[in-house]
Design an enzyme around this catalytic site. Structure first.
Site, mmCIF file in Angstrom:
data_model
loop_
_atom_site.group_PDB
_atom_site.id
_atom_site.type_symbol
_atom_site.label_atom_id
_atom_site.label_comp_id
_atom_site.label_asym_id
_atom_site.label_seq_id
_atom_site.Cartn_x
_atom_site.Cartn_y
_atom_site.Cartn_z
ATOM 1 N N GLU A 27 -9.965 5.678 2.960
ATOM 2 C CA GLU A 27 -10.370 4.880 4.117
ATOM 3 C C GLU A 27 -10.319 5.775 5.345
ATOM 4 O O GLU A 27 -9.384 6.563 5.494
ATOM 5 C CB GLU A 27 -9.407 3.700 4.287
ATOM 6 N N GLU A 57 0.829 -1.200 0.000
ATOM 7 C CA GLU A 57 0.000 0.000 0.000
ATOM 8 C C GLU A 57 0.864 1.252 0.000
ATOM 9 O O GLU A 57 1.922 1.276 0.613
ATOM 10 C CB GLU A 57 -0.909 -0.015 1.246
#
Ligand SMILES: *[C@@H]1O[C@H](CO)[C@@H](O)[C@H](O)[C@H]1NC(C)=O
Ligand SMILES: *[C@@H]1O[C@H](CO)[C@@H](O)[C@H](O)[C@H]1NC(C)=O
Ligand SMILES: *[C@@H]1O[C@H](CO)[C@@H](O)[C@H](O)[C@H]1NC(C)=O
Length: 412
Positions: free
Chosen positions: A327, A216
């Site tokens: 997120e 990520e």
């Protein structure tokens, strides 16, 4: 008189108890202190040079051969790959230099105060306060379990229980050798400790089980991790679904950094303002076809380093899914949705200059070309809190606007 003795005895008893108690307290706090000092010694390698950034960070320039990666048992004899054997090419290579004149790229705040010399890499120094904010020393630098967006097999109840909310675009079902995007940078408000807001790319391998592999990269605001509300460049990796392996940035051994300009966890500067200047960062992660390492590039030409293929199980081969998007953690105090923002804190329908975006979204195919992803789909946990709207155009390629304010009239 009887009362007096009893009183005296009970006083003596309490005194003894409090002595025992304070000795106990002292020894446990000094053993915690030792643990903290030990951990700091592991995380902060001796610096060749240090730079104080105006956001309060200290950036240590660490000899590249002494970086944390080499503490990893599998990397003890590892020879640093100086450059990738291959750079993916395609659509965006041709487009380079055209760019959109309405948004600008940016870099890192600490650059205003100095640079790291050749042969070193910049690492944000971890301080005692950083470790003490974590729930435990072991938990420092790690995401909590089940922190991944899970579009298809989504069980809405389960997802909102985990407290993480997403607004993403994704592709799955193919073999992906990398992914790219240009990400609009903002400084979203975080309502309370324990929450964060991030915008990132996920490179995923395996199923959403205990063996999920993930690489990520993106930007985040996380008061827990950094002790402030600045927007920071970050990476993450795990090979066991956020269990024992992996961490943010260089907070454990794994990622091998080769670049002396980019500090993982360093503040990004400047950030976008509502209805004013817009700034973005470009991130490309791709698999080197020669040795299987996953490389990361920041901006047009800054190769930052790589995750050695041997850290992973599924991602020792191609990725099976790519996700792009935001997120947040919704800790839902008093039964109310958090007001922690995602992206710019505004909904996609507000468009450029007001809503956050990802543009030039691409994947790397088996012949190492950058391609427009086929069959891209979107997912949100609760679109009335944070939403995503996808589009396609000549100038921006595949793009989407995303984000939202969290708590509001339709998000109680
Ligand atoms: C590293 O090299 C030493 C000496 O050649 C060898 O004994 C050891 O097994 C190697 N370790 C790894 C993890 O390859
Ligand atoms: C890094 O360390 C190696 C040996 O461990 C040394 O040869 C080299 O000169 C060091 N480089 C810098 C920039 O200090
Ligand atoms: C971060 O922002 C929140 C409000 O969004 C504020 O309450 C908090 O004090 C800030 N934290 C720091 C370390 O500045």
């Amino acid at each position: 008189m009887g009362m007096g003795i009893q009183y005296l005895l009970s006083r003596m008893f309490m005194l003894c108890m409090s002595m025992v108690f304070s000795i106990d307290m002292a020894s446990s706090s000094s053993s915690q202190n030792l643990q903290v000092q030990d951990q700091l010694k592991i995380l902060n390698k001796p610096a060749v040079w240090s730079i104080k950034s105006s956001d309060g960070d200290i950036i240590d320039c660490i000899n590249i051969t002494h970086q944390p990666a080499f503490d990893h048992p599998l990397l003890r004899n590892h020879t640093i790959q100086v450059t990738p054997s291959f750079h993916p090419e395609g659509v965006s290579a041709q487009k380079q230099g055209i760019g959109s004149s309405s948004s600008r790229t940016n870099s890192q705040l600490w650059h205003l105060n100095g640079r790291c010399p050749k042969g070193t890499i910049p690492i944000r120094r971890t301080r005692k306060g950083d470790l003490l904010r974590a729930s435990s020393i072991q938990a420092f630098g790690k995401k909590k379990h089940r922190a991944f967006p899970q579009p298809r097999s989504a069980d809405p109840d389960q997802i909102s229980q985990s407290g993480h909310q997403h607004a993403i675009a994704y592709v799955e079902g193919g073999k992906y050798y990398g992914a790219k995007a240009t990400i609009n940078v903002w400084e979203p408000k975080i309502q309370q400790p324990g929450e964060f807001s991030l915008s990132q790319i996920w490179i995923l391998g395996g199923s959403f089980g205990q063996d999920l592999n993930s690489i990520e990269a993106g930007w985040q605001v996380s008061p827990d991790l950094y002790g402030d509300n600045h927007t920071r460049l970050f990476t993450y990796w795990t090979s066991d679904a956020y269990g024992d392996t992996g961490c943010y940035n260089l907070l454990c051994s794994g990622f091998v950094q080769t670049n002396n300009e980019i500090a993982m966890g360093g503040s990004i500067y400047p950030v976008s303002s509502y209805h004013a200047s817009q700034y973005d960062i470009s991130i490309l992660v791709w698999k080197d076809p020669k040795d299987g390492n996953w490389w990361m590039k920041f901006g047009k030409d800054k190769v930052v380093g790589y995750w050695p293929g041997l850290l992973f199980s599924h991602l020792s081969g191609p990725a099976s899914m790519i996700e792009w998007g935001g997120e947040v953690v919704n800790s839902e105090s008093n039964g109310q949705h958090t007001s922690t923002q995602m992206g710019s804190g505004h909904f996609p329908k507000e468009g450029f200059g007001r809503a956050g975006y990802f543009k030039d979204i691409e994947v790397v195919d088996a012949s190492n070309n950058l391609r427009v992803p086929k069959g891209i789909d979107t997912f949100t946990d609760q679109s009335s809190c944070y939403d995503v709207e996808i589009g396609k155009g000549a100038k921006w390629g595949t793009y989407f606007y995303f984000g939202g304010p969290g708590r509001g009239p339709n998000c109680p």
